[in-house]
Design a protein around this motif. Sequence first.
Motif, PDB file in Angstrom:
ATOM      1  N   ARG A 195      -0.823  -0.063   8.903  1.00  9.11           N
ATOM      2  CA  ARG A 195      -1.933  -0.798   8.323  1.00  9.11           C
ATOM      3  C   ARG A 195      -2.489  -1.764   9.350  1.00  9.11           C
ATOM      4  O   ARG A 195      -1.762  -2.237  10.227  1.00  9.11           O
ATOM      5  CB  ARG A 195      -1.516  -1.540   7.056  1.00  9.11           C
ATOM      6  CG  ARG A 195      -0.517  -2.662   7.274  1.00  9.11           C
ATOM      7  CD  ARG A 195      -0.009  -3.195   5.925  1.00  9.11           C
ATOM      8  NE  ARG A 195      -1.069  -3.821   5.157  1.00  9.11           N
ATOM      9  CZ  ARG A 195      -0.976  -4.051   3.839  1.00  9.11           C
ATOM     10  NH1 ARG A 195       0.114  -3.700   3.176  1.00  9.11           N
ATOM     11  NH2 ARG A 195      -1.971  -4.641   3.200  1.00  9.11           N
ATOM     12  N   ASN A 205      -4.481  -5.153   8.852  1.00  9.81           N
ATOM     13  CA  ASN A 205      -4.993  -6.104   7.868  1.00  9.81           C
ATOM     14  C   ASN A 205      -6.337  -6.703   8.304  1.00  9.81           C
ATOM     15  O   ASN A 205      -7.121  -7.129   7.454  1.00  9.81           O
ATOM     16  CB  ASN A 205      -3.976  -7.204   7.608  1.00  9.81           C
ATOM     17  CG  ASN A 205      -2.814  -6.710   6.759  1.00  9.81           C
ATOM     18  OD1 ASN A 205      -2.858  -5.631   6.165  1.00  9.81           O
ATOM     19  ND2 ASN A 205      -1.737  -7.498   6.721  1.00  9.81           N
ATOM     20  N   CYS A 222      -4.652   7.065  -1.577  1.00  7.78           N
ATOM     21  CA  CYS A 222      -4.048   5.778  -1.254  1.00  7.78           C
ATOM     22  C   CYS A 222      -4.096   4.898  -2.496  1.00  7.78           C
ATOM     23  O   CYS A 222      -4.925   5.100  -3.391  1.00  7.78           O
ATOM     24  CB  CYS A 222      -4.729   5.110  -0.069  1.00  7.78           C
ATOM     25  SG  CYS A 222      -6.395   4.524  -0.381  1.00  7.78           S
ATOM     26  N   MET A 241       0.829  -1.198   0.000  1.00  7.80           N
ATOM     27  CA  MET A 241       0.000   0.000   0.000  1.00  7.80           C
ATOM     28  C   MET A 241       0.866   1.251   0.000  1.00  7.80           C
ATOM     29  O   MET A 241       1.964   1.269   0.569  1.00  7.80           O
ATOM     30  CB  MET A 241      -0.909   0.023   1.229  1.00  7.80           C
ATOM     31  CG  MET A 241      -1.865  -1.150   1.333  1.00  7.80           C
ATOM     32  SD  MET A 241      -3.055  -1.210  -0.016  1.00  7.80           S
ATOM     33  CE  MET A 241      -3.994   0.309   0.270  1.00  7.80           C
ATOM     34  N   THR A 272      -7.507  -1.734   6.308  1.00  6.43           N
ATOM     35  CA  THR A 272      -7.334  -0.281   6.345  1.00  6.43           C
ATOM     36  C   THR A 272      -5.857   0.088   6.466  1.00  6.43           C
ATOM     37  O   THR A 272      -5.117  -0.556   7.206  1.00  6.43           O
ATOM     38  CB  THR A 272      -8.123   0.331   7.521  1.00  6.43           C
ATOM     39  OG1 THR A 272      -9.510  -0.002   7.384  1.00  6.43           O
ATOM     40  CG2 THR A 272      -7.982   1.841   7.546  1.00  6.43           C
ATOM     41  N   VAL A 273      -5.484   1.125   5.742  1.00  4.95           N
ATOM     42  CA  VAL A 273      -4.150   1.707   5.867  1.00  4.95           C
ATOM     43  C   VAL A 273      -4.326   3.144   6.350  1.00  4.95           C
ATOM     44  O   VAL A 273      -5.302   3.813   5.995  1.00  4.95           O
ATOM     45  CB  VAL A 273      -3.371   1.628   4.539  1.00  4.95           C
ATOM     46  CG1 VAL A 273      -4.054   2.424   3.443  1.00  4.95           C
ATOM     47  CG2 VAL A 273      -1.934   2.074   4.715  1.00  4.95           C
TER      48      VAL A 273
END
Length: 125
Positions: free
Chosen positions: A72, A74, A96, A34, A78-79
């Motif tokens: 992040r 997992n 992003c 990401m 979401t980051v």
Amino acid sequence: QVQLVESGGGLVQAGDSLRLSCAASGLTFSSYGMGWFRQAPGKEREFVARINWSLGSTYYANSVRGRFTISRDNAKNTVYLQMNSLKPEDTAVYYCAASNRYISGSIYPGDYNYWGQGTQVTVSS
């Protein structure tokens, strides 16, 4: 259908902090590197930070190193981008991006498969 949805942008003063979030759906999030990029008016999109798929290895642009932190979750797909000590020159639309070709992420926009719609960050002096 893959979606990346950024949130958390806004108008702040120099020295303030913001936390951006990017929620991903429609992909196996833990298999993607990401990245966060930004684009100011009249300028090209530029790399901000990247994080690898699981070990949390990160890399930052020189302009934000020491002020911004990418992370992040997992489990939540979401980051995040924690932005501290914001400066007027940080004003931009922040995006992003997700890459399954470069699971450590990349500094190059072309290496990413998917992009969010962006969130505006404005820092006043």
